[in-house]
Design a protein around this motif. Structure first.
Motif, PDB file in Angstrom:
ATOM      1  N   LEU A 164       0.826  -1.206   0.000  1.00 17.11           N
ATOM      2  CA  LEU A 164       0.000   0.000   0.000  1.00 17.11           C
ATOM      3  C   LEU A 164       0.860   1.256   0.000  1.00 17.11           C
ATOM      4  N   ALA A 165       1.904   1.228   0.816  1.00 15.08           N
ATOM      5  CA  ALA A 165       2.791   2.394   0.901  1.00 15.08           C
ATOM      6  C   ALA A 165       3.497   2.658  -0.418  1.00 15.08           C
ATOM      7  N   ALA A 166       3.909   1.580  -1.094  1.00 14.51           N
ATOM      8  CA  ALA A 166       4.601   1.745  -2.371  1.00 14.51           C
ATOM      9  C   ALA A 166       3.692   2.431  -3.394  1.00 14.51           C
ATOM     10  N   ALA A 167       2.399   2.047  -3.397  1.00 15.11           N
ATOM     11  CA  ALA A 167       1.465   2.666  -4.332  1.00 15.11           C
ATOM     12  C   ALA A 167       1.288   4.148  -4.029  1.00 15.11           C
ATOM     13  N   VAL A 168       1.154   4.476  -2.744  1.00 12.33           N
ATOM     14  CA  VAL A 168       0.980   5.872  -2.356  1.00 12.33           C
ATOM     15  C   VAL A 168       2.237   6.682  -2.641  1.00 12.33           C
ATOM     16  N   GLU A 169       3.407   6.135  -2.288  1.00 11.54           N
ATOM     17  CA  GLU A 169       4.665   6.860  -2.499  1.00 11.54           C
ATOM     18  C   GLU A 169       4.922   7.089  -3.983  1.00 11.54           C
ATOM     19  N   ALA A 170       4.537   6.122  -4.819  1.00  8.88           N
ATOM     20  CA  ALA A 170       4.758   6.278  -6.254  1.00  8.88           C
ATOM     21  C   ALA A 170       3.963   7.456  -6.798  1.00  8.88           C
ATOM     22  N   VAL A 171       2.737   7.608  -6.340  1.00  3.76           N
ATOM     23  CA  VAL A 171       1.923   8.734  -6.796  1.00  3.76           C
ATOM     24  C   VAL A 171       2.498  10.052  -6.292  1.00  3.76           C
ATOM     25  N   ILE A 172       2.969  10.049  -5.036  1.00  2.00           N
ATOM     26  CA  ILE A 172       3.554  11.275  -4.469  1.00  2.00           C
ATOM     27  C   ILE A 172       4.796  11.692  -5.239  1.00  2.00           C
ATOM     28  N   ASP A 173       5.669  10.720  -5.545  1.00  2.00           N
ATOM     29  CA  ASP A 173       6.972  11.049  -6.136  1.00  2.00           C
ATOM     30  C   ASP A 173       6.933  11.231  -7.643  1.00  2.00           C
ATOM     31  N   PHE A 174       6.026  10.492  -8.316  1.00  2.00           N
ATOM     32  CA  PHE A 174       6.112  10.472  -9.789  1.00  2.00           C
ATOM     33  C   PHE A 174       4.777  10.769 -10.462  1.00  2.00           C
ATOM     34  N   ALA A 175       3.879  11.440  -9.764  1.00  2.00           N
ATOM     35  CA  ALA A 175       2.552  11.696 -10.341  1.00  2.00           C
ATOM     36  C   ALA A 175       2.624  12.544 -11.597  1.00  2.00           C
ATOM     37  N   ASP A 176       3.675  13.340 -11.752  1.00  2.84           N
ATOM     38  CA  ASP A 176       3.786  14.210 -12.920  1.00  2.84           C
ATOM     39  C   ASP A 176       4.431  13.508 -14.105  1.00  2.84           C
ATOM     40  N   GLU A 177       4.769  12.232 -13.986  1.00  2.03           N
ATOM     41  CA  GLU A 177       5.381  11.478 -15.079  1.00  2.03           C
ATOM     42  C   GLU A 177       4.332  10.565 -15.713  1.00  2.03           C
ATOM     43  N   ASP A 178       4.455  10.374 -17.008  1.00  2.00           N
ATOM     44  CA  ASP A 178       3.429   9.657 -17.754  1.00  2.00           C
ATOM     45  C   ASP A 178       3.351   8.181 -17.415  1.00  2.00           C
ATOM     46  N   ASP A 179       4.465   7.564 -16.927  1.00  2.00           N
ATOM     47  CA  ASP A 179       4.461   6.116 -16.706  1.00  2.00           C
ATOM     48  C   ASP A 179       3.928   5.726 -15.337  1.00  2.00           C
ATOM     49  N   VAL A 180       3.416   6.669 -14.571  1.00  2.00           N
ATOM     50  CA  VAL A 180       2.855   6.357 -13.268  1.00  2.00           C
ATOM     51  C   VAL A 180       1.380   6.762 -13.247  1.00  2.00           C
ATOM     52  N   ALA A 181       0.519   5.765 -13.073  1.00  2.80           N
ATOM     53  CA  ALA A 181      -0.915   6.032 -13.011  1.00  2.80           C
ATOM     54  C   ALA A 181      -1.289   6.495 -11.609  1.00  2.80           C
ATOM     55  N   GLY A 182      -2.591   6.712 -11.377  1.00  2.00           N
ATOM     56  CA  GLY A 182      -3.042   7.100 -10.056  1.00  2.00           C
ATOM     57  C   GLY A 182      -3.076   5.904  -9.122  1.00  2.00           C
ATOM     58  N   LEU A 183      -3.688   6.102  -7.987  1.00  5.81           N
ATOM     59  CA  LEU A 183      -3.783   5.040  -7.000  1.00  5.81           C
ATOM     60  C   LEU A 183      -4.645   3.891  -7.528  1.00  5.81           C
ATOM     61  N   PRO A 184      -4.273   2.643  -7.200  1.00  8.75           N
ATOM     62  CA  PRO A 184      -5.067   1.496  -7.645  1.00  8.75           C
ATOM     63  C   PRO A 184      -6.502   1.628  -7.160  1.00  8.75           C
ATOM     64  N   PRO A 185      -7.494   1.259  -7.979  1.00 13.49           N
ATOM     65  CA  PRO A 185      -8.898   1.425  -7.579  1.00 13.49           C
ATOM     66  C   PRO A 185      -9.288   0.575  -6.370  1.00 13.49           C
TER      67      PRO A 185
END
Length: 424
Positions: A164-185
């Motif tokens: 869960l933390a990895a999903a949240v951290e990925a959005v925080i760190d790379f949300a402005d990059e095209d290869d990172v989607a939003g949080l899993p539904p």
């Protein structure tokens, strides 16, 4: 932990065999000094042990276990000698005379295993309960924790939190990059499922109840037959019995195993509203507190005055006084009438009050950590500030780390390992 330690790890002498364990960097040298040379690793050999003067100590079986793949994570040696007091004392004196060796303190072998990563805190607590087990249910319950079942479940929870933390951290760190989607539904559902699972396990009866025993309180008015029933259940004359009302002035406790279930039987002072002296009144107050703390109450008195959930016992059936009286069971401590039925009722309720031995159960410390993790997860709001959400997940993970001892205070460790015997 630079010292090399040694201790008798088997039962107290005299015995057929005594096992002396040595752990630490000097254990190989110590064994070689006594046996002449080291045996092959993990291969038992018969050796004649001699002290520094060449005097024969005993003919023994010796084993050598080079670390770190040992019980303590250190170099370790074992001497299987004859179990007489003089033999064990002579070998122990020879070890104590060697530089860098000292006698172990209680629980020091297990503490080194914990410090060296050979077991975690939950396993160590389970081992302590296993060593103290006196009934079959206590043994079965402690085996799950000591064998690592609890630790495996905690590690599974921890891995799910890390996901869960990895999903949240990925959005925080790379949300402005095209290869990172939003949080899993399904992240919210996954979090809720984890919270429910943790709380379900934490909601089971605490492991201490299995270790300490189910408290069975015998309560009622004076001269109701409480002490006689107490003695009959124990098959012992632990409580003084006289025709005089108010003989029992204090709370009397005895541990007993019945049908493999650990119990603590508690005889209390007779409860009456008037006519009691100062000392007897103190006993009555303690009796009331005992009733409040008990898991099972045997009430020998007017059913109208019985605490909720009590087993109503009509005592003294041999005198005819209980034949027509109300009650869940009619007994006689003299003839044994009704005792088998009463014991069956106590055992049935006792088993229900204990944690299930085929599933993991948490002690109070572990439950506190688990519920702290669940509370942090329950407050996770992925629609709000994700930085706060990430901190909630980190806090939940730290709570589980405390549960298995990744973040433990020395005071807590001292208290735990002080429960162990010397040599374990």
């Amino acid at each position: 932990m630079d010292d090399t330690i040694f201790a008798l790890s088997s039962g107290a002498p005299p015995a057929a065999i005594g096992i002396i364990r040595i752990s630490g960097s000097q254990s190989g040298a110590a064994l070689a000094a006594l046996a002449g040379k080291l045996p092959p690793a993990r291969s038992p050999r018969v050796r004649t042990l001699r002290d520094r003067t060449g005097t024969v100590l005993d003919t023994t079986l010796v084993l050598w276990f080079p670390g770190p793949q040992t019980a303590t994570g250190e170099d370790l040696a074992e001497i299987h000698c004859h179990g007489g007091r003089a033999v064990i004392a002579a070998i122990s004196r020879s070890l104590a005379d060697m530089d860098g060796l000292r006698a172990a303190e209680p629980g020091e072998f297990t503490r080194r295993a914990f410090a060296n990563g050979r077991m975690d805190l939950a396993e160590a607590e389970g081992l302590a309960d296993l060593l103290a087990a006196e009934t079959e249910l206590q043994r079965q319950g402690a085996l799950l924790s000591a064998g690592g079942s609890l630790s495996e479940r905690i590690e599974e929870w921890r891995s799910r939190i890390l996901g869960l933390a990895a999903a949240v951290e990925a959005v925080i760190d790379f949300a402005d990059e095209d290869d990172v989607a939003g949080l899993p539904p399904g992240l919210t559902d996954e979090t809720e499922d984890l919270v429910a699972e943790i709380r379900r396990v934490a909601g089971r009866p605490e492991a201490e109840r299995l270790r300490d025993g189910v408290r069975v309180i015998l309560a009622g008015p004076p001269n109701a037959g409480k002490s006689s029933l107490f003695n009959a259940l124990l098959a012992d004359d632990a409580a003084i019995v006289t025709p005089e009302a108010g003989t029992t002035r204090d709370v009397l406790e005895r541990s007993v195993g019945i049908a493999g279930v650990p119990f603590v039987l508690v005889d209390t002072a007779g409860m009456r509203k008037e006519g009691a002296g100062v000392i007897e009144e103190m006993g009555i107050q303690r009796a009331r507190r005992a009733v409040e703390s008990g898991q099972i109450v045997l009430w020998l008195g007017d059913p109208v005055e019985a605490p909720d959930g009590s087993i109503i016992v009509a005592s003294k059936s041999d005198l005819g006084s209980a034949d027509e009286g109300p009650g869940d069971v009619k007994v006689s401590s003299v003839t044994g009438q009704g005792m088998d039925l009463l014991v069956d009722m106590i055992v049935e309720r006792g088993r229900a009050a204990l944690p299930p031995v085929d599933r993991i159960a948490l002690n109070r410390r572990q439950k506190e950590c688990a519920l702290a993790a669940a509370d942090d997860l329950a407050q996770l709001d992925i629609s709000g500030d994700l930085l706060i959400g990430a901190e909630r997940l980190r806090s939940a993970r730290r709570a589980l780390d405390r549960l298995v001892g990744r973040d433990s205070t020395e005071e807590m460790l001292d208290a735990l390992f002080g429960r162990f015997c010397i040599g374990k």
